[in-house]
Design a protein around this motif. Structure first.
Motif, short mmCIF file in Angstrom:
data_model
loop_
_atom_site.label_atom_id
_atom_site.label_comp_id
_atom_site.label_asym_id
_atom_site.label_seq_id
_atom_site.Cartn_x
_atom_site.Cartn_y
_atom_site.Cartn_z
N ASP A 1 0.86 -1.18 0.00
CA ASP A 1 0.00 0.00 0.00
C ASP A 1 0.90 1.24 0.00
O ASP A 1 1.69 1.43 0.92
CB ASP A 1 -0.88 -0.04 1.26
N MET A 2 0.80 2.04 -1.03
CA MET A 2 1.60 3.27 -1.10
C MET A 2 1.14 4.23 0.00
O MET A 2 -0.03 4.28 0.35
CB MET A 2 1.44 3.94 -2.47
N ASP B 1 -2.96 2.10 -6.09
CA ASP B 1 -1.75 2.06 -5.25
C ASP B 1 -1.77 0.94 -4.22
O ASP B 1 -1.04 1.00 -3.25
CB ASP B 1 -1.57 3.41 -4.52
MG LIG Z 1 -2.43 3.89 -0.03
#
Ligand SMILES: [Mg+2]
Length: 391
Positions: free
Chosen positions: A11-12, A104
């Motif tokens: 997860d960005m 993302d």
């Molecule tokens: Mg994120």
């Protein structure tokens, strides 16, 4: 040799906001939110903004109230999509079993990659390093034997962290967490749980079924399994997308056609750029228009041959809008949207390489790449540059 499953949830960190801070150094260290406009909602908040209690999906007005110095940036979906493409091609270096959750965020099953790349922690470290080297952005990764726990884990050392949960430490890690980390427990259920003194995941796991049944009904067993970290779902790659779309809600209702056209071009560009990022072509284009009185219509047409070019999507959307405006002249628009459906994989075979479509597609992909690297302002279609005197 074990045959345990190893799932990563990548997860960005504050993705859209981080892209903005990367591309505009003057935004670094500042509370930044990304989101449509004043009527819209927050799409992403930087960590500095989160300190003020600002969260995604919060109405922009409320966010502004919480933090008067908040910097609001309009979304640049095509740039995020281009970065997303870079990230997903990094994932693909480590495993083909990727389940995309959003631009993302993804689950990766790396069980069969360990012999090649080292254990799951090594793989997560390599993925994080590659993402940082190639995009300048940080990600957080949760590692666990299943998707449910991996997703919980990725939040436990955010931002820029790796958190590893195995079958051995699972109960120890999960039990003290607030019960709302379990997906599906919203504010109402949470309030009811708190009334019966269920505050943590451990409380949920250990409370007798009879106490929980009034709250969860026939899902009681499932809720308690989740609290025990049990999840039998596998990572499902190639989730098929049915449509890709973008829309804008205007600050004030729009009457001027040049403004409508300019917005339409931006939306066509966002949509087609996401198609290209996901290597898809569309067979149908649709527009969505909402009038000042909130009545909403959609119109659609075919895109032949199916493709993902900004120009084709824009031309189709423009025809649809013009036709609609002929039926409803003198209309003020509150919202405008462009979408693509009938999606299919973009298979660029050599047969197409001399085709004019393929050459244009290559050009637009190059534009996406340049933008991913140097930011949106490096290249801009003349007509979508923000200015009132166009056309
Ligand atoms: Mg994120």
């Amino acid at each position: 040799m074990t045959n345990a499953t190893n799932i990563l949830h990548v997860d960005m960190d504050a993705f859209y906001a981080s892209v903005e801070q990367r591309d505009n150094p003057s935004l670094r260290g500042k509370p930044v939110v990304v989101g449509g406009n004043k009527r819209g909602v927050v799409a992403a908040a930087s960590y500095e903004a989160r300190k003020f209690g600002i969260r995604s999906a919060m109405p922009m007005k409320e966010a502004m109230r919480k933090c008067p110095n908040l910097v609001q940036i309009n979304t640049r979906m095509s740039d995020y999509a281009a970065v997303s493409k870079q990230i997903f091609s990094i994932f693909l270096e480590f495993t083909p079993i990727i389940e995309k959750l959003s631009l993302d965020e993804a689950f990766l099953d790396v069980s069969n990659s360990i012999r090649l790349f080292g254990d799951e922690i090594n793989i997560a470290t390599k993925i994080k390093d590659s993402i940082f080297q190639q995009t300048g952005l940080t990600a957080s990764i949760g590692i666990a034997p299943n998707k449910l726990v991996a997703k919980i884990a990725s939040d436990l050392d955010k931002p820029d962290g790796i958190f590893f949960i195995s079958n051995h430490n699972m109960q120890e890690v999960l039990d003290p967490l607030p019960v709302q980390v379990i997906p599906g427990i919203g504010p109402e259920t949470l309030a009811r749980l708190q009334r019966i003194k269920v505050f943590t995941v451990g409380d949920l796991r250990q409370t007798s079924k009879g106490h929980l049944e009034p709250i969860f009904g026939r899902f009681t067993k499932q809720a308690q399994e989740k609290a025990a970290g049990i999840d039998k779902r596998s990572v499902r790659p190639n989730r098929e997308r049915k449509s890709i779309s973008a829309e804008v809600t205007f600050n004030s209702d729009v009457f001027d056609r040049p403004i409508m056209y300019r917005e339409l071009l931006k939306l066509a560009e966002q949509t087609s750029s996401r198609l290209r990022a996901e290597q898809l072509v569309a067979g149908t284009v649709h527009i969505k228009v909402r009038k000042a009185d909130f009545s909403t219509s959609t119109r659609q047409c075919s895109l032949l041959p199916p493709n993902n070019l900004t120009k084709s999507v824009y031309t189709a959307a423009l025809n649809l809008l013009d036709k609609w405006l002929t039926t409803y002249p003198d209309t003020e628009l509150r919202l405008l949207g462009v979408g693509c459906s009938q999606l299919a994989p973009d298979i660029q075979t050599d047969l197409f390489s001399t085709d004019i479509l393929a050459n244009k597609a290559n050009l637009e992909q190059t534009v996406d790449k340049i933008r991913a690297r140097f930011g949106h302002t490096s290249l801009s279609r003349a007509r979508s540059i923000d200015s009132e005197e166009i056309m």
